[in-house]
Enzyme design. Structure first.
Site, short mmCIF file in Angstrom:
data_model
loop_
_atom_site.label_atom_id
_atom_site.label_comp_id
_atom_site.label_asym_id
_atom_site.label_seq_id
_atom_site.Cartn_x
_atom_site.Cartn_y
_atom_site.Cartn_z
N CYS A 177 23.73 12.77 -23.26
CA CYS A 177 22.94 12.47 -22.08
C CYS A 177 22.41 13.77 -21.47
O CYS A 177 23.18 14.70 -21.22
CB CYS A 177 23.84 11.72 -21.09
SG CYS A 177 23.34 11.82 -19.38
N GLU A 178 21.11 13.83 -21.26
CA GLU A 178 20.52 15.05 -20.71
C GLU A 178 20.85 15.24 -19.23
O GLU A 178 20.66 16.33 -18.70
CB GLU A 178 19.01 15.07 -20.93
CG GLU A 178 18.24 14.04 -20.16
CD GLU A 178 16.76 14.04 -20.50
OE1 GLU A 178 15.97 13.75 -19.59
OE2 GLU A 178 16.39 14.30 -21.66
N HIS A 179 21.34 14.22 -18.57
CA HIS A 179 21.65 14.33 -17.15
C HIS A 179 23.03 14.93 -16.89
O HIS A 179 23.21 15.66 -15.92
CB HIS A 179 21.55 12.97 -16.46
CG HIS A 179 20.17 12.38 -16.56
ND1 HIS A 179 19.96 11.05 -16.83
CD2 HIS A 179 18.95 12.95 -16.45
CE1 HIS A 179 18.65 10.82 -16.87
NE2 HIS A 179 18.03 11.96 -16.64
N HIS A 180 24.00 14.60 -17.74
CA HIS A 180 25.37 15.07 -17.52
C HIS A 180 25.94 15.80 -18.73
O HIS A 180 27.06 16.29 -18.67
CB HIS A 180 26.29 13.89 -17.17
CG HIS A 180 25.84 13.13 -15.98
ND1 HIS A 180 25.15 11.94 -16.09
CD2 HIS A 180 25.93 13.40 -14.66
CE1 HIS A 180 24.85 11.51 -14.88
NE2 HIS A 180 25.31 12.37 -13.99
N GLN A 211 18.63 7.48 -23.59
CA GLN A 211 18.53 6.41 -24.59
C GLN A 211 17.15 5.79 -24.63
O GLN A 211 16.64 5.47 -25.71
CB GLN A 211 19.60 5.35 -24.32
CG GLN A 211 19.62 4.23 -25.34
CD GLN A 211 20.75 3.26 -25.11
OE1 GLN A 211 21.82 3.63 -24.62
NE2 GLN A 211 20.53 2.00 -25.44
N HIS A 250 27.87 4.80 -22.70
CA HIS A 250 27.59 6.11 -22.13
C HIS A 250 28.83 6.64 -21.42
O HIS A 250 29.30 6.03 -20.45
CB HIS A 250 26.43 6.01 -21.14
CG HIS A 250 25.12 5.73 -21.82
ND1 HIS A 250 24.12 6.66 -21.88
CD2 HIS A 250 24.67 4.65 -22.49
CE1 HIS A 250 23.10 6.16 -22.55
NE2 HIS A 250 23.41 4.94 -22.93
N CYS A 257 28.98 9.07 -19.51
CA CYS A 257 28.68 9.45 -18.12
C CYS A 257 28.95 8.28 -17.17
O CYS A 257 29.23 8.49 -16.00
CB CYS A 257 27.24 9.96 -17.98
SG CYS A 257 25.97 8.81 -18.50
#
Length: 184
Positions: free
Chosen positions: A76-79, A117, A145, A147
């Site tokens: 995940c690019e956010h976390h 995703q 996920h 996250c």
């Protein structure tokens, strides 16, 4: 970035937790983590030409081809936490088919990047469409996920499903229905 540079960054991260980098269990962790991260993001070093490697073959088939339950993992690019699941890919060829393993390799190339995703699903569909010139492509990804599981709402059993339907899979409801029914 080299593994040696990434190792230094992992040393800083571990140190920021208050851990002792000289503790026996952590002595080699920064380099192991750097090498793991290099592998998990290896999709950045691949090109589509290398992945496909001329594995397009002439074919008179114009019937749906489905490859399902292709395992995948991404970050995940956010976390920067993993998401893990499976992809289902279908396409309707027009004169050429893609080598079976290349479908999975295309998925891996995009999945091994910092990613969401929704974008991953679209990238796979668009790429298979471009490579094969198929009359239609359908991609569905189902993933868990970390996250969502390990932080935030901490929901252990949630699964995200995304789809991308191109060409005849978008325009023709019966083509889309056939794909979805064959996945069951």
């Amino acid at each position: 970035m080299s593994a040696e540079n990434t190792k230094v960054l992992f040393e800083k991260i571990i140190d920021s937790t208050g851990e002792d980098l000289q503790r026996p269990g952590l002595l080699d962790t920064p380099m192991r983590a750097a090498k793991a991260f290099e592998f998990l993001t290896s999709g950045y070093t691949q090109t589509l030409e290398e992945v496909v490697n001329d594995a397009l073959f002439p074919s008179d088939s114009n019937d749906m081809i489905i490859v399902k339950d292709i395992e995948l993992f991404s970050m995940c690019e956010h976390h920067m936490l993993p998401f893990i699941g499976k992809a289902h890919v279908a396409y309707i060829p027009q004169g050429k088919v893609l080598g079976l393993s290349k479908v999975a390799r295309i998925i891996d190339m995009f999945a091994r990047r910092l990613q969401i995703q929704e974008q991953l699903t679209t990238q796979i569909a668009t790429t298979i469409q471009e490579v094969t010139n198929a009359s239609g492509v359908g991609v569905i990804i189902e993933a868990k996920h970390l996250c969502m599981m390990m932080r935030g709402v901490e929901k252990q059993n949630s699964t995200m499903k995304t789809s991308s339907m191109l060409g005849s899979f978008r325009a023709n409801p019966s083509t889309r229905s056939e794909f979805l029914s064959l996945l069951k």
